[in-house]
Every structure is written in structure tokens, then in C-alpha cells.
Design a protein around this motif. Structure first.
Motif, short mmCIF file in Angstrom:
data_model
loop_
_atom_site.label_atom_id
_atom_site.label_comp_id
_atom_site.label_asym_id
_atom_site.label_seq_id
_atom_site.Cartn_x
_atom_site.Cartn_y
_atom_site.Cartn_z
N ASP A 51 -34.66 -37.61 16.91
CA ASP A 51 -35.37 -37.08 18.07
C ASP A 51 -34.56 -37.50 19.29
OD1 ASP A 51 -37.17 -35.96 19.80
OD2 ASP A 51 -38.72 -37.47 19.54
N CYS A 54 -36.38 -39.14 22.91
CA CYS A 54 -37.70 -39.34 22.31
C CYS A 54 -38.71 -39.90 23.30
CB CYS A 54 -37.59 -40.28 21.11
SG CYS A 54 -37.15 -41.99 21.52
N GLY A 57 -41.92 -41.95 22.32
CA GLY A 57 -41.98 -41.84 20.87
C GLY A 57 -43.24 -41.24 20.30
N LEU A 60 -42.34 -38.41 18.03
CA LEU A 60 -41.55 -38.94 16.92
C LEU A 60 -42.43 -39.70 15.93
CD1 LEU A 60 -38.93 -39.55 15.51
CD2 LEU A 60 -38.53 -41.41 17.13
N GLY A 74 -35.07 -42.36 16.83
CA GLY A 74 -35.37 -41.94 18.18
C GLY A 74 -34.32 -42.46 19.14
N PHE A 99 -35.14 -46.93 16.52
CA PHE A 99 -34.84 -46.46 17.87
C PHE A 99 -33.47 -46.99 18.31
CE2 PHE A 99 -39.41 -46.67 17.43
CZ PHE A 99 -39.80 -45.41 17.88
#
Length: 334
Positions: A51, A54, A57, A60, A74, A99
Motif C-alpha cells: 500500500d 498508506c 493504515g 491497509l 505499508g 510498515f
């Protein structure tokens, strides 16, 4: 007064102050992208998904919960947004999502993806074409990109109001950014993009984040279908319109079933009550039909799917039909 064109640093500063789409990790995930993808790819098993942009999030994590056997990454350049995203994933016990702090258009991440989602991001970049190219550079040969954009027809009034806000801020001797929206009576409608899914938790804090993104954002572009598709000419074989949003409604595109419309898809009767006009519409080339959709519904936003021939076997019959009938990369820019 502002003396320089807006940059990615200005955009980052906005999101550090107003994380988006939802400003805290105590809210529920957003599932609109997860639901939309279900009608694009029948399976995400063993897939690598990114993503890009993102934010906090919420979309996501909605994806990660929908597909627990899929690995998600992300990427965002706002540390504040990522801190919210990490806490959100922890709250929902998502162990299939990670992430990374990185900027779209920056260095290559060193890995490629089966699917890249990027909703409401490219139109906020200082270099939109470069950002779209960066996404394509991270796609596997059979990978799919799922991107969402503002449309100028349905966003016309909002963008005029945004321009007024920035004109007032640029010519004020004091910082009026905290008060200008209230002074003008501006607030983004929860129906602006068709549903309340992005306003899963309607609170004063959530509304403020949405209003900041809508009116205070330093960079906003809006595109017609063809203009956004043209970003993908160099790195993919096809790009199609997957879904559209307008003030109070949203729908998917199925170019094989304009006459009757399947569940959740746009039908010619949604465009024209007159049977005579529906007959005219049915006889149009696909690119002209899409022109009519834009002119009649005046979308506020829309989703594009992009990929290469190698990825079509992974897609649903509806997506393959759209590629066969209305591949925007076969069409000339308007």
C-alpha cells in the motif's frame, strides 16, 4: 505569504499535523479497498502487496484482516501517520502487515509486488507522473496496480473553495490556518465520495483530518479518466476504470453489461431514463461511453486498474471484459 511552489516537504508537514485518513488508532479499519479488490483478484494467496502512501493504515489493516494469509507492506513518508498505523495493526493483532518509512518516487525498495494499492496519493504528489512510474517499477510482470484519483468535474466546487482558502492564507499577515475553514463554513460532506466508509468514526477529530486534507492540502490535482490512465502508458499494457464515486453514490464499471447492470455495477439506466438515449449510448464506442459517464455523473473520484498481459489471467472476468472493451491505453489522450 508563500513565496515558493509547494513541495513534498509541505505535504509531509500537513500529514504530520493531520494524520490521514483517520487520526488515531482507536478507530475501526476501513474496508472499501478490501471490498473493491474482491471483484478484481479472486485470490491473494501467497501474494506480496504494497500500500503506497498508506497513511494511518486504516485501509491497509482492513486489507490485512480480509486476507490473513497474504503479506502486506505499508509505505509512507509521515512518521506520525506510520506511528498510528503500527498501533492500529497491533490493536487488531495483524501479524501479516509491516510498515516502512519511504517516499513514493524515491529510491527503489529492492523488491517487487503482485499488487500495489495507492488510493488518493498520486494526485497529491509534486511529481505525479514520477510517482506513478515508481509504482510501476515495483510491479511484478504479472502484477496489478489499484489506484484512486480525484475527478475535476465532481470536485469543481471543492477545489474552488480550496483555492479560496489558500488565497486567504497566502495573503494574511498572521497564520489563519486553524480558523479559516470555520470562518468560511467549510466542511467536507460524508457523502462526497459516495459512502461513509472513509468516515467510519465520525468525530470532530476525524472531520478535522478530512477537512485539512480537502482544503488545506498544499498539492491537489484532479484528472479525467484518460489523463490518469496516461501515467501508466510506459510501464503497463492496460489500464481500465474499475469504479467511480460521486456525491451520494458509487458504482463499479462492467462494460459487458451496460444494458442491465450487475449488482453494484453501473447500468445505462443509471445514466439515462430515456430508452431512446440508452439506445444511443449502447451504440457508442467504449471510449465515448466513458466520456458520457464522466459528463453525466460528474464523478468526485475513480479507481483505475493497471497491469500487463501476463496479469490478466489472475483477474476476474469483469476486469478482463473491461480490458477487452475499454483499455484506456489503446485510446488517445483527450
Amino acid at each position: 505569504m508563500s513565496s515558493h511552489p509547494p513541495s513534498s516537504g509541505d505535504v509531509r508537514a500537513l500529514y504530520e499535523e493531520f494524520p490521514y485518513p483517520l487520526p488515531n488508532s482507536g478507530t475501526e479499519p476501513i474496508y472499501d479497498v478490501a471490498m473493491g479488490l474482491d471483484l478484481v483478484l479472486p485470490s491473494l494467496d501467497d501474494c506480496q502487496v504494497m500500500d503506497a502512501g498508506c497513511g494511518t493504515g486504516h485501509r491497509l489493516v482492513g486489507l490485512a484482516l480480509q486476507y490473513p494469509d497474504t503479506e502486506f507492506l505499508g509505505v509512507d513518508f509521515s512518521e506520525h501517520s506510520l506511528s498510528v498505523a503500527r498501533e492500529l495493526a497491533k490493536n487488531h493483532e495483524c501479524d501479516n502487515v509491516s510498515f516502512r518509512h519511504a517516499e513514493i518516487g524515491g529510491e527503489h525498495l529492492g523488491r517487487d509486488f503482485d499488487l500495489i494499492t495507492s488510493t488518493g496519493v498520486i494526485h497529491h504528489l509534486a511529481d505525479p507522473a514520477g510517482g506513478a512510474a515508481w509504482l510501476q517499477q515495483h510491479l511484478k510482470r504479472d502484477g496489478i496496480a489499484y489506484t484512486w484519483y480525484y475527478h475535476p468535474y465532481g470536485e469543481f466546487d471543492r477545489l474552488l473553495s480550496r483555492r479560496l482558502v489558500h488565497t486567504l492564507m497566502d495573503h494574511s499577515v498572521e497564520d489563519i490556518s486553524k480558523t479559516v475553514l470555520a470562518d468560511l463554513g467549510l466542511a467536507l460532506s460524508v457523502e462526497q465520495y459516495g459512502t461513509r466508509t472513509s468516515f467510519a468514526e465520525v468525530s470532530a477529530e476525524t472531520q478535522l483530518a478530512a477537512d485539512a486534507d480537502a482544503y488545506l492540502h498544499p498539492i491537489v490535482n484532479a484528472y479525467r479518466f484518460q489523463e490518469a490512465a496516461d501515467f501508466f502508458r510506459d510501464g503497463t499494457d492496460w489500464t481500465v476504470v474499475h469504479g467511480i464515486n460521486w456525491d451520494g453514490g458509487s458504482s463499479l464499471i462492467d462494460s459487458d453489461h451496460w444494458a442491465e447492470g450487475e449488482f453494484g455495477t453501473l447500468a445505462s439506466s443509471d445514466l439515462f431514463q430515456s430508452g431512446r438515449l440508452r439506445e444511443v449510448f449502447a451504440g457508442m464506442p467504449p471510449e465515448v461511453q466513458l466520456d458520457c459517464v464522466e459528463l453525466r455523473l460528474r464523478p468526485t473520484g475513480f479507481t483505475l486498474l493497471s497491469g500487463n498481459e501476463a496479469g490478466l489471467d489472475r483477474c476476474t472476468a469483469q476486469t478482463r471484459a473491461n480490458v477487452r472493451n475499454a483499455n484506456l491505453l489503446r485510446m488517445s489522450a483527450c
